[in-house]
Design a protein around this motif. Structure first.
Motif, PDB file in Angstrom:
ATOM      1  N   ASP A 250      45.568 -54.157 -36.307  1.00  0.00           N
ATOM      2  CA  ASP A 250      46.833 -53.900 -36.999  1.00  0.00           C
ATOM      3  C   ASP A 250      46.628 -53.798 -38.504  1.00  0.00           C
ATOM      4  OD1 ASP A 250      48.301 -53.835 -34.682  1.00  0.00           O
ATOM      5  OD2 ASP A 250      49.041 -55.893 -34.846  1.00  0.00           O
ATOM      6  N   ASP A 251      45.786 -54.672 -39.047  1.00  0.00           N
ATOM      7  CA  ASP A 251      45.506 -54.640 -40.483  1.00  0.00           C
ATOM      8  C   ASP A 251      44.858 -53.309 -40.880  1.00  0.00           C
ATOM      9  OD1 ASP A 251      46.434 -57.263 -40.778  1.00  0.00           O
ATOM     10  OD2 ASP A 251      44.422 -58.117 -40.524  1.00  0.00           O
ATOM     11  N   ALA A 252      43.911 -52.858 -40.074  1.00  0.00           N
ATOM     12  CA  ALA A 252      43.210 -51.617 -40.375  1.00  0.00           C
ATOM     13  C   ALA A 252      44.147 -50.417 -40.296  1.00  0.00           C
ATOM     14  CB  ALA A 252      42.027 -51.435 -39.424  1.00  0.00           C
ATOM     15  N   VAL A 253      45.020 -50.409 -39.282  1.00  0.00           N
ATOM     16  CA  VAL A 253      45.996 -49.317 -39.149  1.00  0.00           C
ATOM     17  C   VAL A 253      46.942 -49.312 -40.348  1.00  0.00           C
ATOM     18  CG1 VAL A 253      47.967 -48.457 -37.823  1.00  0.00           C
ATOM     19  CG2 VAL A 253      45.886 -49.182 -36.646  1.00  0.00           C
ATOM     20  N   THR A 254      47.414 -50.488 -40.735  1.00  0.00           N
ATOM     21  CA  THR A 254      48.324 -50.594 -41.881  1.00  0.00           C
ATOM     22  C   THR A 254      47.660 -50.080 -43.151  1.00  0.00           C
ATOM     23  OG1 THR A 254      49.501 -52.476 -40.916  1.00  0.00           O
ATOM     24  CG2 THR A 254      49.665 -52.197 -43.301  1.00  0.00           C
ATOM     25  N   ALA A 255      46.393 -50.430 -43.354  1.00  0.00           N
ATOM     26  CA  ALA A 255      45.666 -49.978 -44.548  1.00  0.00           C
ATOM     27  C   ALA A 255      45.538 -48.460 -44.560  1.00  0.00           C
ATOM     28  CB  ALA A 255      44.284 -50.627 -44.596  1.00  0.00           C
ATOM     29  N   ALA A 256      45.237 -47.883 -43.395  1.00  0.00           N
ATOM     30  CA  ALA A 256      45.098 -46.421 -43.314  1.00  0.00           C
ATOM     31  C   ALA A 256      46.431 -45.734 -43.564  1.00  0.00           C
ATOM     32  CB  ALA A 256      44.551 -46.025 -41.946  1.00  0.00           C
ATOM     33  N   GLU A 257      47.494 -46.255 -42.966  1.00  0.00           N
ATOM     34  CA  GLU A 257      48.810 -45.628 -43.126  1.00  0.00           C
ATOM     35  C   GLU A 257      49.313 -45.763 -44.558  1.00  0.00           C
ATOM     36  OE1 GLU A 257      50.521 -45.969 -38.560  1.00  0.00           O
ATOM     37  OE2 GLU A 257      51.049 -47.532 -40.018  1.00  0.00           O
ATOM     38  N   LYS A 258      49.020 -46.887 -45.197  1.00  0.00           N
ATOM     39  CA  LYS A 258      49.405 -47.059 -46.604  1.00  0.00           C
ATOM     40  C   LYS A 258      48.663 -46.054 -47.477  1.00  0.00           C
ATOM     41  CE  LYS A 258      49.478 -50.400 -50.405  1.00  0.00           C
ATOM     42  NZ  LYS A 258      49.102 -51.772 -50.837  1.00  0.00           N
ATOM     43  N   ARG A 259      47.363 -45.879 -47.203  1.00  0.00           N
ATOM     44  CA  ARG A 259      46.578 -44.928 -47.991  1.00  0.00           C
ATOM     45  C   ARG A 259      47.103 -43.508 -47.787  1.00  0.00           C
ATOM     46  NH1 ARG A 259      41.322 -45.744 -50.467  1.00  0.00           N
ATOM     47  NH2 ARG A 259      41.186 -44.053 -51.960  1.00  0.00           N
ATOM     48  N   ALA A 260      47.425 -43.176 -46.546  1.00  0.00           N
ATOM     49  CA  ALA A 260      47.961 -41.839 -46.254  1.00  0.00           C
ATOM     50  C   ALA A 260      49.279 -41.608 -46.979  1.00  0.00           C
ATOM     51  CB  ALA A 260      48.147 -41.664 -44.751  1.00  0.00           C
ATOM     52  N   GLY A 261      50.106 -42.643 -47.032  1.00  0.00           N
ATOM     53  CA  GLY A 261      51.415 -42.508 -47.658  1.00  0.00           C
ATOM     54  C   GLY A 261      51.349 -42.198 -49.142  1.00  0.00           C
ATOM     55  N   GLY A 262      50.266 -42.623 -49.810  1.00  0.00           N
ATOM     56  CA  GLY A 262      50.140 -42.375 -51.244  1.00  0.00           C
ATOM     57  C   GLY A 262      49.251 -41.205 -51.601  1.00  0.00           C
ATOM     58  N   THR A 263      48.668 -40.558 -50.596  1.00  0.00           N
ATOM     59  CA  THR A 263      47.683 -39.501 -50.834  1.00  0.00           C
ATOM     60  C   THR A 263      48.336 -38.126 -50.845  1.00  0.00           C
ATOM     61  OG1 THR A 263      45.867 -40.797 -49.891  1.00  0.00           O
ATOM     62  CG2 THR A 263      45.596 -38.408 -49.916  1.00  0.00           C
ATOM     63  N   SER A 264      47.887 -37.291 -51.761  1.00  0.00           N
ATOM     64  CA  SER A 264      48.377 -35.914 -51.860  1.00  0.00           C
ATOM     65  C   SER A 264      47.193 -34.964 -51.785  1.00  0.00           C
ATOM     66  CB  SER A 264      49.114 -35.690 -53.188  1.00  0.00           C
ATOM     67  OG  SER A 264      50.195 -36.596 -53.333  1.00  0.00           O
ATOM     68  N   ALA A 265      47.410 -33.806 -51.174  1.00  0.00           N
ATOM     69  CA  ALA A 265      46.355 -32.801 -51.060  1.00  0.00           C
ATOM     70  C   ALA A 265      46.920 -31.434 -51.417  1.00  0.00           C
ATOM     71  CB  ALA A 265      45.789 -32.782 -49.647  1.00  0.00           C
TER      72      ALA A 265
END
Length: 281
Positions: free
Chosen positions: A142-157
């Protein structure tokens, strides 16, 4: 054998090999179909071969990994000591990779959480890296998923392409948008939005489009701890020059990666691609 949470991603993440090895990230390859040959991205086809094929207008398509390949990967990762797996993949709007992973996860010997990051290229890579760092520090699935989703939420491409024709042929952008770009003889700037490739702006010349790409990327950077990736296909000089300018403009820069995209993304964008991923930590 120590038990741990393992991270799996796919070959479109374009993380540096040393980084993947250091964090124990496992990659499942997508396939490029060149004529009648199916070739695994990253091992069986080079970006130079792809660019040459595209320039000669040879038929090039891509396909997802099979559920069987995912199942084999999950089995091997479990045998290496994983107590659980977080499997992070490119946008389901762009590929069936996520669906194949979900099918395989049902039969995996350990629990598997499959995540549609809505990202691609290093936008996906940064998500995988965030999950791996969390898991490496003793975090749960759960911690790893949360970290990935948080990173995705702030990332722009954001990215520039010389033509929308390759995206249109692959069905990754609407025919109407592609036609508009061709009819007006403009250079398109695109972005990832909701997991889809969307037309962001239309600029009259390549030089102005690249300058605008730099401006947009710089506008997205504020504060410390900003990671940036500059991608290209058959345009190393453009990418290096853009990276140098961004390095000078971003005071909070943590890491800056410059890399050529692999054959899967290249097949849909064509030579001349220049992309920027901005990802706050």
């Amino acid at each position: 054998m120590s038990r741990h949470v393992a991270i799996v991603t796919d070959s479109t993440a374009y993380l540096p090999p040393r980084t993947m090895a250091r964090h124990g990230i496992t990659t499942v390859p997508l396939t490029v179909v060149l004529g009648d040959r199916a070739l695994e991205e990253g091992t069986e086809i080079s970006t130079r071969s792809l660019a040459q094929a595209l320039q000669k207008r040879r038929p090039v398509t891509t396909s997802r990994p099979s559920p069987e390949l995912f199942a084999e990967t999950y089995r091997k990762v479990a045998e290496s000591g994983a107590s659980g797996i977080v499997s992070l993949h490119l946008s389901a709007e762009l590929s069936g990779t996520y669906d194949a992973a979900v099918l395989a996860a049902r039969e995996a010997p350990v629990p598997v959480r499959v995540v549609d990051t809505g990202m691609v290229a290093m936008a996906l890579g940064f998500c995988a890296l965030a999950a791996a760092e969390t898991a490496g520090s003793g975090g749960t699935m759960d911690d790893a998923v949360t970290a990935a989703e948080k990173r995705a939420g702030g990332t722009s491409a954001y990215f520039y392409v010389d033509t929308l024709d390759y995206l249109r042929r692959g069905g990754r952008i609407g025919a109407a948008q592609a036609l508009l770009g061709s009819a007006l003889a403009v250079k398109p700037l695109l972005q990832l939005d909701g997991g889809r490739i969307e037309l962001l702006e239309k600029v009259r010349t390549a030089s102005k489009a690249i300058a605008r790409l730099e401006e947009i990327a710089a506008e997205r950077t504020s504060g410390a701890g900003i990671d940036i990736a500059v991608h290209h296909l058959a345009a190393p000089e453009r990418a290096s020059a853009l990276a140098d300018r961004l390095r000078a403009r971003v005071p909070g820069l943590a890491e800056l990666h410059v890399s050529e995209v692999g054959a899967v993304i290249g097949a849909h964008t064509g030579p001349g691609l220049l992309g920027v991923v901005v990802s706050p930590r």
